[in-house]
Design a protein around this motif. Sequence first.
Motif, PDB file in Angstrom:
ATOM      1  N   LYS A  23       0.838  -1.194   0.000  1.00 44.33           N
ATOM      2  CA  LYS A  23       0.000   0.000   0.000  1.00 44.33           C
ATOM      3  C   LYS A  23       0.875   1.246   0.000  1.00 44.33           C
ATOM      4  O   LYS A  23       1.863   1.326   0.727  1.00 44.33           O
ATOM      5  CB  LYS A  23      -0.902   0.030   1.239  1.00 44.33           C
ATOM      6  CG  LYS A  23      -2.172  -0.803   1.105  1.00 44.33           C
ATOM      7  CD  LYS A  23      -3.086  -0.553   2.293  1.00 44.33           C
ATOM      8  CE  LYS A  23      -4.403  -1.306   2.127  1.00 44.33           C
ATOM      9  NZ  LYS A  23      -5.307  -1.052   3.271  1.00 44.33           N
ATOM     10  N   SER A  27      -5.424   5.807   5.207  1.00 37.54           N
ATOM     11  CA  SER A  27      -6.531   6.702   5.517  1.00 37.54           C
ATOM     12  C   SER A  27      -6.391   7.270   6.925  1.00 37.54           C
ATOM     13  O   SER A  27      -5.956   6.586   7.847  1.00 37.54           O
ATOM     14  CB  SER A  27      -7.863   5.946   5.406  1.00 37.54           C
ATOM     15  OG  SER A  27      -8.930   6.763   5.824  1.00 37.54           O
ATOM     16  N   GLU A 108      -6.325   5.859 -10.342  1.00 36.29           N
ATOM     17  CA  GLU A 108      -7.191   5.459  -9.237  1.00 36.29           C
ATOM     18  C   GLU A 108      -6.416   5.338  -7.920  1.00 36.29           C
ATOM     19  O   GLU A 108      -6.464   6.231  -7.092  1.00 36.29           O
ATOM     20  CB  GLU A 108      -7.874   4.135  -9.576  1.00 36.29           C
ATOM     21  CG  GLU A 108      -9.015   3.769  -8.658  1.00 36.29           C
ATOM     22  CD  GLU A 108      -9.792   2.558  -9.184  1.00 36.29           C
ATOM     23  OE1 GLU A 108     -10.960   2.421  -8.797  1.00 36.29           O
ATOM     24  OE2 GLU A 108      -9.223   1.762  -9.957  1.00 36.29           O
ATOM     25  N   THR A 109      -5.679   4.240  -7.708  1.00 35.20           N
ATOM     26  CA  THR A 109      -5.011   4.008  -6.423  1.00 35.20           C
ATOM     27  C   THR A 109      -3.541   3.657  -6.639  1.00 35.20           C
ATOM     28  O   THR A 109      -3.223   2.770  -7.429  1.00 35.20           O
ATOM     29  CB  THR A 109      -5.685   2.846  -5.667  1.00 35.20           C
ATOM     30  OG1 THR A 109      -7.080   3.116  -5.545  1.00 35.20           O
ATOM     31  CG2 THR A 109      -5.079   2.694  -4.274  1.00 35.20           C
ATOM     32  N   TYR A 111       0.210   2.118  -5.584  1.00 38.78           N
ATOM     33  CA  TYR A 111       0.830   1.075  -4.765  1.00 38.78           C
ATOM     34  C   TYR A 111       2.343   1.132  -4.992  1.00 38.78           C
ATOM     35  O   TYR A 111       2.808   1.492  -6.077  1.00 38.78           O
ATOM     36  CB  TYR A 111       0.338  -0.322  -5.151  1.00 38.78           C
ATOM     37  CG  TYR A 111      -1.125  -0.575  -4.875  1.00 38.78           C
ATOM     38  CD1 TYR A 111      -1.546  -1.124  -3.660  1.00 38.78           C
ATOM     39  CD2 TYR A 111      -2.090  -0.288  -5.836  1.00 38.78           C
ATOM     40  CE1 TYR A 111      -2.890  -1.361  -3.405  1.00 38.78           C
ATOM     41  CE2 TYR A 111      -3.437  -0.518  -5.591  1.00 38.78           C
ATOM     42  CZ  TYR A 111      -3.833  -1.055  -4.367  1.00 38.78           C
ATOM     43  OH  TYR A 111      -5.161  -1.280  -4.120  1.00 38.78           O
ATOM     44  N   ASN A 162       0.133   2.324 -10.336  1.00 44.02           N
ATOM     45  CA  ASN A 162      -1.104   3.054 -10.101  1.00 44.02           C
ATOM     46  C   ASN A 162      -2.225   2.393 -10.889  1.00 44.02           C
ATOM     47  O   ASN A 162      -2.155   2.307 -12.117  1.00 44.02           O
ATOM     48  CB  ASN A 162      -0.946   4.510 -10.549  1.00 44.02           C
ATOM     49  CG  ASN A 162      -1.829   5.442  -9.755  1.00 44.02           C
ATOM     50  OD1 ASN A 162      -3.001   5.153  -9.547  1.00 44.02           O
ATOM     51  ND2 ASN A 162      -1.285   6.561  -9.313  1.00 44.02           N
ATOM     52  N   THR A 163      -3.232   1.861 -10.183  1.00 44.35           N
ATOM     53  CA  THR A 163      -4.346   1.240 -10.905  1.00 44.35           C
ATOM     54  C   THR A 163      -5.089   2.309 -11.692  1.00 44.35           C
ATOM     55  O   THR A 163      -5.216   3.453 -11.248  1.00 44.35           O
ATOM     56  CB  THR A 163      -5.309   0.522  -9.943  1.00 44.35           C
ATOM     57  OG1 THR A 163      -5.773   1.443  -8.952  1.00 44.35           O
ATOM     58  CG2 THR A 163      -4.631  -0.654  -9.276  1.00 44.35           C
TER      59      THR A 163
END
Length: 331
Positions: A23, A27, A108-109, A111, A162-163
């Motif tokens: 990750k 959060s 999106e996200t 890693y 990065n997705t």
Amino acid sequence: MARALWKGAISFGLVHIPVELHKAVESHDLDLTMLDKRDFSPIGFKRYNKGTGKEVTWDNIVKGYEYSDGEYVVLSDEDLRLANPKATQTIDIMAFVDADSVPLTFYETPYYLSPGRGGDKVYALLRQTLSKAGRIAIATVVIRTRQHLCALVSVGDGIIMNTLRYATEIRNPEDLKLPGDSGITDKELKMALSLVEEMSEKWNPKGYHDTYREDVLKLVEKKVKAGQTHTLTEPTGEAPVPKASNVVDLVALLKQSLGSKGRTAAPADEEEDEEEAAPRAPRARRSTSTGASKTRSSSSSRSTSSAKPAAKRTSAAKSAAKTSSPRRKAA
């Protein structure tokens, strides 16, 4: 670094790079618990069998795909892996593209990718190749039960995966009423660019933090000290919505914004033009036919006005001398 979320390899051509996925973000949301307002007890959630109504423990829960109404095919983690072993264990690079060619809406996200055992050299080779070529790698990867499109980006000493969202997930903005550029004047654009220039600085991510979270925690502390832990604050009405800026006042607002930074807004010749566009009281303008005479009278007026303060200072000095003279004699 925490335990890897996923282990596999990056694959392109005949190159095989063992990597681990970690990750890259965490959060810091406020941890708010749902309570029963009658006695402020925490609300719990149960996993229960919809047939019997009884609670089910995690040990007895499996995944299933509903292929017909009320009929399921049970799928274990091993079933999901065997459906396509390569896809579940490989970040498969399909192309290398310019980073600027991928719109921000697709990201999106993020890693972190770290090299697996024996993969240091080939990992470093891919990282340096991406950096020197100025490209990012577009790949696919299966995480848990979903195949993601992703981008591999060389950042510093590492590679970030990065997705990406698929094109079918991006909504078309044609339904939005977006304005064109026809109503923007050169003067307004010039002032806006000046404001951007005044506020420009080096990117410092540590200079920004969640101030709203801090404000809520201060409110919590305040309610605890006041003994109001179970006091529900009733709504006082909707918060006022900020009014949109009047287009007529746009240049004036931009100029005020520049002034609020404590710096020079614009050169003097530009200020005169900007004041004409802003809704201010009119002022006298020079006439070309009588420019010379007005210039002379203006010069005379300035010399006269400058002489008056000097005369006042002289008079004040004489008055002070007269006042102090008797005191010296008395002494």
